[in-house]
Design a protein around this motif. Structure first.
Motif, PDB file in Angstrom:
ATOM      1  N   UNK A 694      34.330  21.166 -16.613  1.00  0.00           N
ATOM      2  CA  UNK A 694      35.025  19.878 -16.520  1.00  0.00           C
ATOM      3  C   UNK A 694      34.809  19.216 -15.167  1.00  0.00           C
ATOM      4  N   UNK A 695      34.609  20.011 -14.134  1.00  0.00           N
ATOM      5  CA  UNK A 695      34.472  19.449 -12.790  1.00  0.00           C
ATOM      6  C   UNK A 695      33.090  18.852 -12.566  1.00  0.00           C
ATOM      7  N   UNK A 696      32.056  19.512 -13.083  1.00  0.00           N
ATOM      8  CA  UNK A 696      30.695  19.081 -12.776  1.00  0.00           C
ATOM      9  C   UNK A 696      29.941  18.535 -13.983  1.00  0.00           C
ATOM     10  N   UNK A 697      30.505  18.572 -15.124  1.00  0.00           N
ATOM     11  CA  UNK A 697      29.806  18.044 -16.297  1.00  0.00           C
ATOM     12  C   UNK A 697      30.746  17.732 -17.416  1.00  0.00           C
ATOM     13  N   UNK A 698      31.776  16.952 -17.130  1.00  0.00           N
ATOM     14  CA  UNK A 698      32.808  16.664 -18.123  1.00  0.00           C
ATOM     15  C   UNK A 698      32.224  15.893 -19.314  1.00  0.00           C
ATOM     16  N   UNK A 699      32.559  16.298 -20.525  1.00  0.00           N
ATOM     17  CA  UNK A 699      32.138  15.513 -21.696  1.00  0.00           C
ATOM     18  C   UNK A 699      32.711  14.101 -21.623  1.00  0.00           C
ATOM     19  N   UNK A 700      31.930  13.150 -22.080  1.00  0.00           N
ATOM     20  CA  UNK A 700      32.371  11.752 -22.033  1.00  0.00           C
ATOM     21  C   UNK A 700      31.885  11.017 -23.278  1.00  0.00           C
ATOM     22  N   UNK A 701      32.476   9.849 -23.548  1.00  0.00           N
ATOM     23  CA  UNK A 701      32.069   9.096 -24.734  1.00  0.00           C
ATOM     24  C   UNK A 701      30.582   8.754 -24.699  1.00  0.00           C
ATOM     25  N   UNK A 702      29.973   8.755 -25.846  1.00  0.00           N
ATOM     26  CA  UNK A 702      28.532   8.526 -25.955  1.00  0.00           C
ATOM     27  C   UNK A 702      28.254   7.689 -27.197  1.00  0.00           C
ATOM     28  N   UNK A 703      27.493   6.617 -27.009  1.00  0.00           N
ATOM     29  CA  UNK A 703      27.107   5.762 -28.130  1.00  0.00           C
ATOM     30  C   UNK A 703      25.719   6.176 -28.606  1.00  0.00           C
ATOM     31  N   UNK A 704      25.663   6.780 -29.739  1.00  0.00           N
ATOM     32  CA  UNK A 704      24.411   7.281 -30.291  1.00  0.00           C
ATOM     33  C   UNK A 704      23.717   6.161 -31.078  1.00  0.00           C
ATOM     34  N   UNK A 705      22.636   5.608 -30.499  1.00  0.00           N
ATOM     35  CA  UNK A 705      21.878   4.552 -31.175  1.00  0.00           C
ATOM     36  C   UNK A 705      20.524   5.050 -31.661  1.00  0.00           C
ATOM     37  N   UNK A 706      20.220   6.329 -31.405  1.00  0.00           N
ATOM     38  CA  UNK A 706      18.904   6.860 -31.755  1.00  0.00           C
ATOM     39  C   UNK A 706      18.864   7.484 -33.147  1.00  0.00           C
ATOM     40  N   UNK A 707      19.982   7.953 -33.619  1.00  0.00           N
ATOM     41  CA  UNK A 707      19.984   8.683 -34.893  1.00  0.00           C
ATOM     42  C   UNK A 707      19.740   7.775 -36.082  1.00  0.00           C
ATOM     43  N   UNK A 708      20.334   6.594 -36.076  1.00  0.00           N
ATOM     44  CA  UNK A 708      20.176   5.644 -37.175  1.00  0.00           C
ATOM     45  C   UNK A 708      19.809   4.293 -36.582  1.00  0.00           C
TER      46      UNK A 708
END
Length: 837
Positions: A694-708
């Motif tokens: 969480x300190x060095x690589x916290x998950x964050x929102x991601x908009x996936x435009x590559x899959x479709x």
């Protein structure tokens, strides 16, 4: 030559001419009926009644006698227009009332050897004051109408600029003359070349041509037009495929063949009349393929070419000309002037050549028929007319005139007249006469189509006006092309189809081949046609598109059927876990609860409940907090739960199999509560790994435009890969360890044998996550996120159903098995079995 050098040259030339002023500019006593008119106030006029041919280098000072040069009908017609305008003003009762306007007109046939005439205009009684206060200088005239050409204006203008004598040209269109720092008292009644070139460029663009040739003469008018054309087309799609500057040594045939070999079908001829005539006659002679000729205003209504019966062979001619305005009363004026006896016109000047050359003579001019004058090219007639009226209105204001009278006529300094000219704003023949800060009038052009063997010969098919706003009109259906064809093609390359970008393959930008735009790019037809622009992040496009389409926003909705089913299962799991916890608390002292781990089983149940809190954050638009809580709850608390199972399995195995072999280790384990110590150490280490994640690589929102291609999937990333793997590695390692301990205890008493339950739960754990990772690799749709949540929930359900439900069943439905005696019997049976082996 730079304007500053020209001005210096003029000053040197003026010094030389002033030394000869006694010879060339005496007091003028020649009363020529047409060239001179006495009045209270005089204005000057400069007209090319004759036109000099090729000049020779002089070995001594000489002023050219224009009378000896070829007669020019157009110049004489403009000359008559000035006389007509002055007569009309003198007959007016409201403009300059009680003030007579006179004139001094000179025949100006060359810009190199006509200076005595010019010096006469800037002098006063044959003298030019070169010292003292220039503001008090007197001159024969208060302003001058002329000259015609740009080269002539650039040559003589500095002589008038010194004392700010207004010089109003009726034909000089070079944009150089708009520089008021060098030409402060120069004005004109014709639009500048800049306006004309702009009009020509718009015509070319209207017909979507981009492969054109430009032919110019080697004079100021043509060279200025060429420079302006180059600058104007810089930001357009037009390419200047060929440029030619005509002179006396030019090979017109070679020029035309070269243009034809380049596939050019549109030629702009911005040249003098004589060069244009030679060029088109050559085109007729060599039978050149028909072209589209765009004629500059110098020859756009040329009377000689328009009367050539073979002119139709050259193709289509579109001429740029000023909007012609009729001059009511001009024809009657010319008729009246023909009856005057002018046989002795300027006789004194002709016979006294040792003292002066006045250039105020015209042999046999009075014998010219009226029809020849009034039927001449009227292009510049209104320009002369408005120039004379500009001076008249300025004098009217300078003399403080009303509609009935003027103040006493005194010497009006030219610079004062200039001040009033700059403020001019009056209507003449329904046209507004005014000048901008550069002394230029509003543009009012027409484009005429030459129609051989048709009446009228010149047909107006378009207009271009800059006052009060810029207005351009072109009636395309009136234009008839050569051989009744459609609009001729004059492009270096065929236009690309929609969705294709141009790829330049030549030094010219309009020469290109076409490449189709790839997916998620498009060609902006109103912008850069050479680059496929990328769609925005929230847009998409097919291959070969001209625009982008908004992507569909996709995420897990709470209201979807699958989401509802899952949420019900998640809530049921929590309810079930709480129920088991309560049941185990009630039966805390029973053998079944103690064999399940005692206090440790409650920790397992609490961890299972907490590990599934994260599944509720998979729904709705992902927020930063949602991305963190989705997995962190499961990873940490499920790991603690597996730690409990692993420690519990190890403890049972050590009691039944290791206590006898390793008594000291077993006693140490019991003494120091080894199970809790191991659990605490492993949990702390895992907690540190989760904190690092969480300190060095916290998950964050991601908009996936590559899959479709047409969707934007709102999801969460996993953060930094290394820290994420570290956190998950604890869980996967523990699952393997737990599986090994359960296998070691597969032959323990049934009441303590947890191999089956742990194996079942771990198999379900592996299957759930394998299914998720497989789906994640194959597809990235919105339901993959739901499968992630299902994997978490199924892992927890596996432990509940394999570990806790069987014990719950015994507590509730088989209480006879939940006794100390029953458990002792099982242990004894196991001991006897082991002893026999």
């Amino acid at each position: 030559m730079p304007a500053s050098q020209k001005a210096m040259l003029h000053c040197v030339l003026l010094g030389f001419l002033l030394s000869c002023v006694g010879y060339f500019v005496p007091e003028h006593n020649c009363e020529a009926s047409e060239f001179t008119l006495q009045g209270d106030v005089k204005i000057g006029g400069i007209f090319p009644v004759h036109s000099a041919g090729d000049l020779v280098i002089q070995s001594s000072p000489v002023a050219l006698e224009c009378l000896t040069q070829p007669f020019l009908m157009q110049g004489y017609e403009l000359f008559q227009v000035m006389r007509f305008a002055v007569e009309e003003i003198n007959n007016s009762s409201t403009l300059l009332p009680n003030v007579s306007l006179g004139y001094e007109i000179f025949d100006f046939c060359t810009d190199a050897q006509n200076f005595p005439s010019i010096l006469n205009l800037v002098s006063h009684n044959g003298r030019i004051k070169v010292r003292g206060n220039q503001k008090d200088n007197r001159h024969n005239v208060v302003g001058v109408v002329g000259p015609f050409g740009s080269s002539e204006s650039l040559t003589i203008a500095p002589l008038f600029m010194m004392n700010l004598i207004p010089l109003i040209s009726y034909g000089s269109s070079s944009y150089t003359l708009s520089n008021k720092l060098i030409y402060p008292s120069f004005l004109r009644t014709v639009p500048t070349n800049k306006d004309e070139i702009q009009f020509i460029v718009q015509i070319i663009q209207q017909f979507q041509w981009n492969w054109v040739a430009f032919i110019a003469s080697q004079d100021e008018y043509s060279q200025d037009g060429l420079d302006l054309f180059r600058k104007t087309i810089q930001d357009t799609s037009i390419c200047l495929a060929s440029v030619h500057e005509l002179n006396t040594k030019s090979n017109f045939e070679d020029i035309l063949h070269k243009i034809d070999s380049l596939g050019i079908n549109v030629i702009v001829v911005f040249s003098l009349e004589d060069d244009a005539r030679s060029l088109l006659k050559t085109a007729i002679r060599i039978n050149l393929r028909p072209k589209v000729w765009i004629a500059g205003d110098a020859w756009s209504m040329d009377p000689i070419l328009s009367e050539d019966p073979e002119i139709k062979k050259v193709g289509t001619i579109l001429g740029i000309t000023m909007n012609n305005m009729g001059l009511p009363g001009f024809e009657d004026f010319v008729y009246r002037s023909r009856f005057k006896d002018e046989a002795d016109e300027c006789e004194n000047c002709m016979n006294d050549t040792d003292e002066q050359i006045c250039n105020q003579a015209c042999e046999n001019c009075t014998s010219i028929k009226t029809e020849e004058i009034v039927n001449n090219n009227p292009t510049f007639s209104f320009s002369v007319y408005s120039a004379v009226y500009t001076l008249a209105y300025a004098l009217h204001n300078a003399l403080n005139c009303t509609n009935t009278s003027c103040s006493q006529v005194e010497d009006v300094p030219p610079y004062l007249v200039l001040q009033h000219i700059r403020k001019s704003n009056f209507t003449l023949q329904n046209r507004q006469i005014k000048y901008d800060a550069n002394g230029d009038p509003p543009a009012s052009y027409a484009v005429v189509l030459w129609r051989p063997e048709t009446d009228p010969f010149f047909l107006t098919v378009g207009t271009y006006d800059t006052y009060p706003t810029v207005q351009f009109t072109l009636i395309k259906n009136l234009v008839t092309w050569y051989e009744n064809r459609s609009v001729p093609f004059s492009n270096c390359s065929v236009e690309c189809e929609a969705g294709f970008a141009r790829v330049q393959n030549s030094v010219h930008k309009c020469c290109f081949h076409c490449n189709k735009c790839t997916v998620n790019t498009y060609i902006n037809t109103s912008g850069n046609l050479y680059t496929c622009a990328s769609c925005k992040v929230d847009e998409w496009s097919e291959e070969g598109s001209t625009s982008c389409i908004k992507r569909t926003i996709v995420y897990l909705y709470h209201s979807e059927p699958l989401s509802v089913v899952f949420l019900v299962c998640a809530a049921s799991f929590i309810v079930l876990s709480i129920t088991i916890t309560v049941l185990f608390a009630i039966n805390y002292n029973t053998p079944v609860v103690k064999s399940a781990g005692g206090n440790m089983c409650f920790l397992m149940l609490v961890c299972l409940i907490l590990s599934n809190i994260g599944v509720f954050f998979y729904f709705g638009v992902p927020q930063p907090a949602d991305c963190v809580l989705r997995n962190i709850f499961f990873i940490f608390f499920y790991t603690v739960c597996l730690s409990c199972m692993a420690v519990r399995s190890f403890q049972i195995v050590s009691v039944f199999k290791m206590a006898a072999k390793f008594p000291k280790i077993h006693s140490w384990w019991v003494k120091y509560n080894g199970q809790w110590l191991c659990l605490a150490v492993y949990s702390v280490l895992h907690l540190i790994a989760c904190w690092t994640w969480l300190q060095f690589g916290m998950p964050k929102p991601y908009n996936d435009t590559a899959s479709f291609k047409d969707q934007t999937i709102l999801s969460c990333d996993i953060g930094t890969v290394v820290t994420s793997i570290l956190a998950w590695l604890f869980l996967w390692f523990l699952s393997v360890v737990c599986f090994c301990f359960s296998y070691m205890g597969k032959d323990l008493p049934k009441n303590y044998n947890e191999a089956k339950s742990i194996t079942f739960s771990l198999v379900l754990f592996y299957l759930g996550w394998i299914a998720y990772f497989t789906a994640y690799i194959v597809s990235r749709g919105q339901y993959v996120q739901l499968l992630n949540a299902v994997a978490q929930l199924s892992s927890s359900y596996g432990i509940i159903f394999s570990f806790f439900i069987p014990r719950t069943y015994i507590i509730v439905f088989q209480p006879n098995k939940n006794t100390q005696a029953y458990f002792q019997t099982k242990i004894q049976t196991y001991t006897q079995t082991i002893s026999r082996m």
